[in-house]
Design a protein around this motif. Sequence first.
Motif, mmCIF file in Angstrom:
data_model
loop_
_atom_site.group_PDB
_atom_site.id
_atom_site.type_symbol
_atom_site.label_atom_id
_atom_site.label_comp_id
_atom_site.label_asym_id
_atom_site.label_seq_id
_atom_site.Cartn_x
_atom_site.Cartn_y
_atom_site.Cartn_z
ATOM 1 N N ILE A 121 -7.175 -25.213 43.193
ATOM 2 C CA ILE A 121 -6.612 -26.559 43.358
ATOM 3 C C ILE A 121 -5.320 -26.493 44.167
ATOM 4 O O ILE A 121 -5.121 -27.272 45.105
ATOM 5 C CB ILE A 121 -6.340 -27.209 41.986
ATOM 6 C CG1 ILE A 121 -7.665 -27.570 41.318
ATOM 7 C CG2 ILE A 121 -5.456 -28.445 42.137
ATOM 8 C CD1 ILE A 121 -7.523 -27.923 39.859
ATOM 9 N N ASP A 122 -4.442 -25.559 43.817
ATOM 10 C CA ASP A 122 -3.167 -25.457 44.531
ATOM 11 C C ASP A 122 -3.396 -25.122 46.007
ATOM 12 O O ASP A 122 -2.743 -25.689 46.886
ATOM 13 C CB ASP A 122 -2.258 -24.411 43.877
ATOM 14 C CG ASP A 122 -1.730 -24.881 42.519
ATOM 15 O OD1 ASP A 122 -1.763 -26.102 42.254
ATOM 16 O OD2 ASP A 122 -1.297 -24.023 41.733
ATOM 17 N N THR A 123 -4.347 -24.234 46.289
ATOM 18 C CA THR A 123 -4.658 -23.873 47.670
ATOM 19 C C THR A 123 -5.262 -25.055 48.421
ATOM 20 O O THR A 123 -4.864 -25.376 49.539
ATOM 21 C CB THR A 123 -5.643 -22.681 47.706
ATOM 22 O OG1 THR A 123 -5.054 -21.589 47.019
ATOM 23 C CG2 THR A 123 -5.956 -22.273 49.129
ATOM 24 N N GLU A 124 -6.235 -25.717 47.789
ATOM 25 C CA GLU A 124 -6.882 -26.870 48.419
ATOM 26 C C GLU A 124 -5.889 -28.019 48.601
ATOM 27 O O GLU A 124 -5.921 -28.709 49.618
ATOM 28 C CB GLU A 124 -8.079 -27.348 47.588
ATOM 29 C CG GLU A 124 -9.251 -26.381 47.588
ATOM 30 C CD GLU A 124 -9.865 -26.194 48.965
ATOM 31 O OE1 GLU A 124 -10.050 -27.186 49.690
ATOM 32 O OE2 GLU A 124 -10.166 -25.045 49.324
ATOM 33 N N SER A 125 -5.007 -28.231 47.632
ATOM 34 C CA SER A 125 -4.007 -29.302 47.736
ATOM 35 C C SER A 125 -3.086 -29.053 48.918
ATOM 36 O O SER A 125 -2.785 -29.966 49.684
ATOM 37 C CB SER A 125 -3.172 -29.400 46.461
ATOM 38 O OG SER A 125 -3.967 -29.834 45.385
ATOM 39 N N ALA A 126 -2.645 -27.812 49.061
ATOM 40 C CA ALA A 126 -1.756 -27.474 50.173
ATOM 41 C C ALA A 126 -2.477 -27.673 51.503
ATOM 42 O O ALA A 126 -1.932 -28.236 52.440
ATOM 43 C CB ALA A 126 -1.272 -26.035 50.032
ATOM 44 N N GLY A 127 -3.733 -27.241 51.549
ATOM 45 C CA GLY A 127 -4.510 -27.387 52.777
ATOM 46 C C GLY A 127 -4.833 -28.829 53.096
ATOM 47 O O GLY A 127 -4.712 -29.273 54.234
ATOM 48 N N SER A 128 -5.217 -29.612 52.085
ATOM 49 C CA SER A 128 -5.597 -30.996 52.337
ATOM 50 C C SER A 128 -4.372 -31.849 52.642
ATOM 51 O O SER A 128 -4.449 -32.795 53.407
ATOM 52 C CB SER A 128 -6.392 -31.573 51.162
ATOM 53 O OG SER A 128 -5.592 -31.637 50.008
ATOM 54 N N ALA A 129 -3.224 -31.499 52.083
ATOM 55 C CA ALA A 129 -2.007 -32.252 52.381
ATOM 56 C C ALA A 129 -1.629 -32.065 53.850
ATOM 57 O O ALA A 129 -1.253 -33.009 54.536
ATOM 58 C CB ALA A 129 -0.866 -31.802 51.475
ATOM 59 N N ALA A 130 -1.774 -30.845 54.333
ATOM 60 C CA ALA A 130 -1.459 -30.570 55.728
ATOM 61 C C ALA A 130 -2.481 -31.219 56.657
ATOM 62 O O ALA A 130 -2.146 -31.763 57.693
ATOM 63 C CB ALA A 130 -1.418 -29.059 55.964
ATOM 64 N N ALA A 131 -3.740 -31.197 56.265
ATOM 65 C CA ALA A 131 -4.802 -31.751 57.098
ATOM 66 C C ALA A 131 -4.864 -33.276 57.009
ATOM 67 O O ALA A 131 -5.366 -33.919 57.927
ATOM 68 C CB ALA A 131 -6.144 -31.154 56.699
ATOM 69 N N ALA A 132 -4.348 -33.840 55.929
ATOM 70 C CA ALA A 132 -4.485 -35.285 55.718
ATOM 71 C C ALA A 132 -3.633 -36.112 56.679
ATOM 72 O O ALA A 132 -4.003 -37.222 57.014
ATOM 73 C CB ALA A 132 -4.116 -35.636 54.277
ATOM 74 N N GLN A 133 -2.529 -35.580 57.124
ATOM 75 C CA GLN A 133 -1.629 -36.355 57.973
ATOM 76 C C GLN A 133 -2.328 -36.843 59.256
ATOM 77 O O GLN A 133 -2.394 -38.032 59.490
ATOM 78 C CB GLN A 133 -0.361 -35.561 58.301
ATOM 79 C CG GLN A 133 0.410 -35.079 57.086
ATOM 80 C CD GLN A 133 0.824 -36.194 56.133
ATOM 81 O OE1 GLN A 133 0.631 -37.379 56.381
ATOM 82 N NE2 GLN A 133 1.382 -35.819 54.996
#
Length: 99
Positions: free
Chosen positions: A81-93
């Motif tokens: 979750i922490d890895t996916e959250s970090a990745g999706s937060a960066a990709a979401a912008q």
Amino acid sequence: MSSSNASSPTFNSIAAILETDFRVERSAISPDTALSDLGLDSLALMEFVFAVEDAFHLRIPEDRLDPREAGITLQRLCEVIDTESAGSAAAAQPAEATA
């Protein structure tokens, strides 16, 4: 035994979902508890993963975490979750800008 992970916000959120939505005793929930040891049948286990995904607003790719796989622990779920959250937060912008 590391106590730092047992009090992480991610772990606390997962524990709350298990307690509230799936009636798992708090004493049975620790970072090294395997998903298969939570007492959930396969359908409930999938519902738990969906509930976690909804809570964190992400989708966990099955190649990162298959909840049916033996030995997956709550700590492993937190890490994914922490890895996916970090990745999706960066990709979401940029994705939100074009949507």
